[in-house]
Design an enzyme around this catalytic site. Structure first.
Site, PDB file in Angstrom:
ATOM      1  N   ASP A 154      38.163  45.942  34.636  1.00 41.12           N
ATOM      2  CA  ASP A 154      39.416  45.210  34.728  1.00 41.12           C
ATOM      3  C   ASP A 154      39.602  44.494  33.389  1.00 41.12           C
ATOM      4  O   ASP A 154      38.657  44.378  32.595  1.00 41.12           O
ATOM      5  CB  ASP A 154      39.347  44.224  35.888  1.00 41.12           C
ATOM      6  N   ASP A 206      42.009  41.252  32.804  1.00 39.52           N
ATOM      7  CA  ASP A 206      42.196  39.807  32.929  1.00 39.52           C
ATOM      8  C   ASP A 206      41.016  39.150  33.630  1.00 39.52           C
ATOM      9  O   ASP A 206      40.630  39.538  34.738  1.00 39.52           O
ATOM     10  CB  ASP A 206      43.483  39.514  33.693  1.00 39.52           C
ATOM     11  N   ARG A 237      28.068  40.531  50.237  1.00 38.94           N
ATOM     12  CA  ARG A 237      28.364  41.743  51.001  1.00 38.94           C
ATOM     13  C   ARG A 237      28.936  42.868  50.148  1.00 38.94           C
ATOM     14  O   ARG A 237      28.626  44.043  50.366  1.00 38.94           O
ATOM     15  CB  ARG A 237      29.335  41.409  52.129  1.00 38.94           C
ATOM     16  N   LYS A 260      46.615  47.013  41.742  1.00 38.66           N
ATOM     17  CA  LYS A 260      45.517  46.786  42.693  1.00 38.66           C
ATOM     18  C   LYS A 260      45.906  45.608  43.593  1.00 38.66           C
ATOM     19  O   LYS A 260      46.520  44.650  43.118  1.00 38.66           O
ATOM     20  CB  LYS A 260      44.226  46.468  41.933  1.00 38.66           C
TER      21      LYS A 260
END
Length: 576
Positions: free
Chosen positions: A49, A51, A449, A284
Site C-alpha cells: 500500500d 499511504d 487474527r 480497497k
C-alpha cells in the site's frame, strides 16, 4: 546418526557462543513481530500500500492540517464559528475506537465487545454512567457502530469529540440522550457523525488536502533512505514487487517520486522501475470483492485509455482499478505466495486475508511509542500480574461450602483499577492501542487474527534475510498454562477407564514397511475394523509452498521419524 548428533551439538554450542558474546542484532525499533509463522523464501510477490505504508505521514503535522480543513468544511454546513478555536491534541485520539451513533459516545472495547472505556465529548463516563447506557457493558458491532480503523481517522475522532463536547456544555443547547436541542431544532449525534464523515470525504476527494501536502511534501511526509534499498533487494532475490493503492495516479506519482528519487551517474531513476506492477485507484476493500474495471493509464497525461484491459500486466505501466481475482490471474499468483503490506487493518489486512489468503504484514506506526511506554512502565504491568495472582492465591482454598470470601479481594480489585489507570495514562488519554490493563483491545485481537507479521515500518524488512522463518510463539490455552509436570494428577481421562500403560500394544497398519523403507499395501482379504497409525507427518501448518516444491520435498525426506516407536496407538477391541 552419529554425524547428526555431532552436528546438533555444534549448533547448540554456536548458539550459546553467540548468546554470550554478541548483542542482539536487531534493535527493538527494527524488529518485526509474528502472530502466524511465515517463511520468506516462499514469498514470490511483495505488495505494498502507499499511504501510511510506503509514504508515512508526519504526526501531528499532517493530522493538524486535516483537522483544520475538516473544521472549515463543517462550518460551511452551518456549524458555529466558535469551533475554529479548537486546537488538535494528539494525545487524545486513538485508532480502533468505536463510535456509537445513537448516544454519541467513543468506545474502547475488547476482543469480545465488552466495553473498556466510554467518552462523551471530552467527558470520561464513570462505571455507573456506562451501565445506564449499556446495561451489560457490552455492545455489538452493527450499523449503529462505526469503527475507526485507520490513522486517517485520528483528526476525525478528535473533531467528533470536540463537537459533542461543545454541544453538550454550551448553555444555548439542551442535551438529550440521543440529540441536542436548540430553539425548535434537533441535532442528533448520528447527524453530527454523518456531517463530519461527509466533510472528511470531501476534504480527501476534492484534492485540496493532497495538493497542500504536495506543495510542502517535506513537512508532511517522512523520507526513508532505506526504502529504495529494500525494494531493490526484494527484486534481486527473484521476487516481484507491486504497488496497490487507493490514491489517484497524480498523487501517487508525486509522493513516490519524492520517496524513491535517486540519482545514478547523475541520471534520475524513475520510481516506477522499483515495481513490477503498479495499480492505483484500487478502491480497497472493494478491490478484494467484485472490484472495478481494470484500465491502463497514460503516465505522461494521467488519463485512462478506453476499455477494459485484459492483457498481461507490464512493468513500467500503470493500471487503475481492477480486482484481486483478475490481478492474481494476470500476474500468476496462487495466494499464499503474496505478502501484502498495509496499514489499514480492515481494507488491507482482513480483506486480503479472507478473500485470497494473502500473507499479510501490518504497519503500525504507533508501535514504537507503545514499546517505549511498555518498556519504561513494565513494572506497572508486572504489578497488575502479581495482583491478579494474589486474588487466585486468596481464593485457592475455598470451595462451595464457604459462605463468605476474603475481604481482601475487593481491596485488591481497587488496586488493579488504580494500577490500570496509571498504566493507561502513560500511553495517552485513551490508553494503549493494544490493551487496557491486562485486557487486550478489539484492535489487538484483529492484529493477532489477521496480520501474520507486524512492525512500526515496512523498512524493518531490510534487517531480515530473504530465507528468514518468522516463527510464531506457541500460545497456551488457559488449561495448558496451569499444567505442572512435577504435579501428580489423580483423575481418570475422559473415556479412559483403563490406563493405556496397562493394555498391550496392538498397534498395526495395513502398510507394510519393506527393507528399502518404501511402503506397500498388504492385500489382505480381512476386514479393517479400526483406523491405521499414520506413518508420515500429518500436520501442514508451516508449509505454504507448492506441494511439488523441491524444497518441500527435500524437507519431507529429511524427516526420518520412527513413528511406531514414538507414538502409542491401541485400537479398541470388541467387548464380549
Amino acid at each position: 546418526m552419529k554425524r547428526n548428533d555431532n552436528t546438533r551439538e555444534s549448533f547448540s554450542t554456536d548458539a550459546e557462543i553467540r548468546k554470550r558474546n554478541m548483542k542482539t542484532k536487531r534493535e527493538p525499533g527494527h524488529r518485526i513481530f509474528v502472530t502466524r509463522s511465515l517463511q520468506l523464501d516462499r514469498i514470490k510477490f511483495y505488495g505494498f500500500d502507499m499511504d501510511y505504508t510506503l509514504a508515512l505521514y508526519k504526526s501531528p503535522e499532517f493530522e493538524e492540517l486535516t483537522f483544520q480543513l475538516v473544521i472549515d468544511s463543517v462550518v460551511e454546513l452551518g456549524y458555529p464559528e466558535e469551533i475554529r478555536q479548537f486546537v488538535y491534541d494528539r494525545t487524545f485520539p486513538l485508532r480502533g475506537l468505536w463510535y456509537d451513533k445513537l448516544y454519541g459516545n467513543l468506545l474502547k472495547v475488547d476482543a469480545y465487545g465488552n466495553i473498556l472505556t466510554v467518552v462523551h465529548g471530552f467527558k470520561f463516563l464513570s462505571g455507573h454512567e456506562v451501565r445506564e447506557l449499556y446495561p451489560n457493558k457490552y455492545i455489538v458491532g452493527d450499523d449503529r457502530i462505526y469503527v475507526y480503523y485507520t490513522l486517517f481517522n485520528l483528526p476525525e475522532i478528535y473533531l467528533i469529540a470536540c463537537l459533542i463536547d461543545y454541544f453538550s456544555t454550551m448553555a444555548t443547547y439542551v442535551q438529550g440522550r440521543t440529540a441536542v436541542q436548540f430553539g425548535g431544532n434537533i441535532l442528533s449525534f448520528r447527524a453530527i457523525f454523518n456531517d463530519v464523515r461527509n466533510s472528511v470525504e470531501r476534504v480527501h476527494n476534492k484534492g485540496q488536502l493532497k495538493e497542500m501536502v504536495c506543495k510542502d511534501i517535506q513537512k508532511y511526509i517522512h523520507k526513508d533512505e532505506r526504502l529504495p534499498v529494500l525494494l531493490d533487494r526484494i527484486r534481486s532475490h527473484n521476487a516481484k514487487t507491486f504497488l496497490l493503492t487507493n490514491s489517484e495516479y497524480w498523487y501517487t506519482d508525486k509522493l513516490m517520486t519524492y520517496l524513491l528519487n535517486s540519482e545514478n551517474n547523475n541520471a534520475k531513476r524513475d520510481w516506477k522501475s522499483y515495481f513490477d506492477f503498479i495499480l492505483v485507484d484500487a478502491q480497497k476493500p472493494l478491490f478484494f470483492a467484485e472490484g472495478t474495471t481494470l484500465r491502463i493509464i497514460n503516465p505522461s497525461t494521467g488519463s485512462m485509455k478506453l476499455g477494459t484491459y485484459s492483457g498481461e500486466l507490464q512493468q513500467n505501466e500503470v493500471y487503475s482499478g481492477g480486482s484481486c481475482e483478475v490481478v492474481s490471474k494476470l500476474i500468476g499468483s496462487m495466494g499464499k505466495d503474496v505478502l501484502y503490506v498495509g496499514d489499514h487493518i480492515f481494507g488491507d489486512i482482513i480483506k486480503s486475508k479472507k478473500q485470497k489468503a494473502w500473507r499479510t504484514m501490518l504497519v503500525v506506526p504507533e508501535l514504537n511509542h507503545e514499546l517505549k511506554v511498555f518498556h519504561d512502565k513494565r513494572d506497572l504491568f508486572n504489578t497488575l500480574e502479581s495482583l491478579d495472582t494474589s486474588i487466585s492465591e486468596l481464593l485457592r482454598s475455598f470451595d462451595m461450602t464457604a459462605n463468605h470470601g476474603p475481604d481482601a479481594v475487593n481491596k485488591i480489585k481497587q488496586k488493579i483499577q488504580q494500577c490500570t489507570h496509571e498504566l493507561d495514562m502513560n500511553f495517552g488519554l485513551l490508553g494503549s492501542l493494544f490493551r487496557t490493563g491486562s485486557r487486550q483491545t478489539h484492535f489487538a485481537s484483529q492484529v493477532s487474527r489477521f496480520a501474520d507479521i507486524y512492525a512500526s515500518t515496512v523498512v524493518n524488512l531490510v534487517y531480515y534475510p530473504f530465507f528468514y522463518f518468522f516463527r510464531a510463539v506457541p500460545q497456551l490455552m488457559p488449561h495448558e498454562s496451569t499444567v505442572d509436570p512435577e504435579e501428580p494428577m489423580h483423575f481418570k481421562s475422559w473415556g479412559g477407564d483403563t490406563p493405556q500403560s496397562e493394555t498391550s500394544d496392538r498397534r498395526r497398519s495395513t502398510m507394510d514397511q519393506g527393507a528399502s523403507g518404501v511402503s506397500r499395501f498388504n492385500h489382505s482379504l480381512s476386514m479393517q475394523i479400526s483406523p491405521d497409525l499414520p506413518l508420515h507427518v500429518t500436520h501442514d501448518h508451516d508449509a505454504d509452498g507448492d506441494p511439488d516444491d523441491e524444497k518441500a520435498a527435500d524437507l519431507d525426506q529429511d524427516l526420518e521419524f520412527d513413528l511406531r516407536s514414538k507414538i502409542t496407538y491401541t485400537p479398541p477391541t470388541k467387548k464380549e
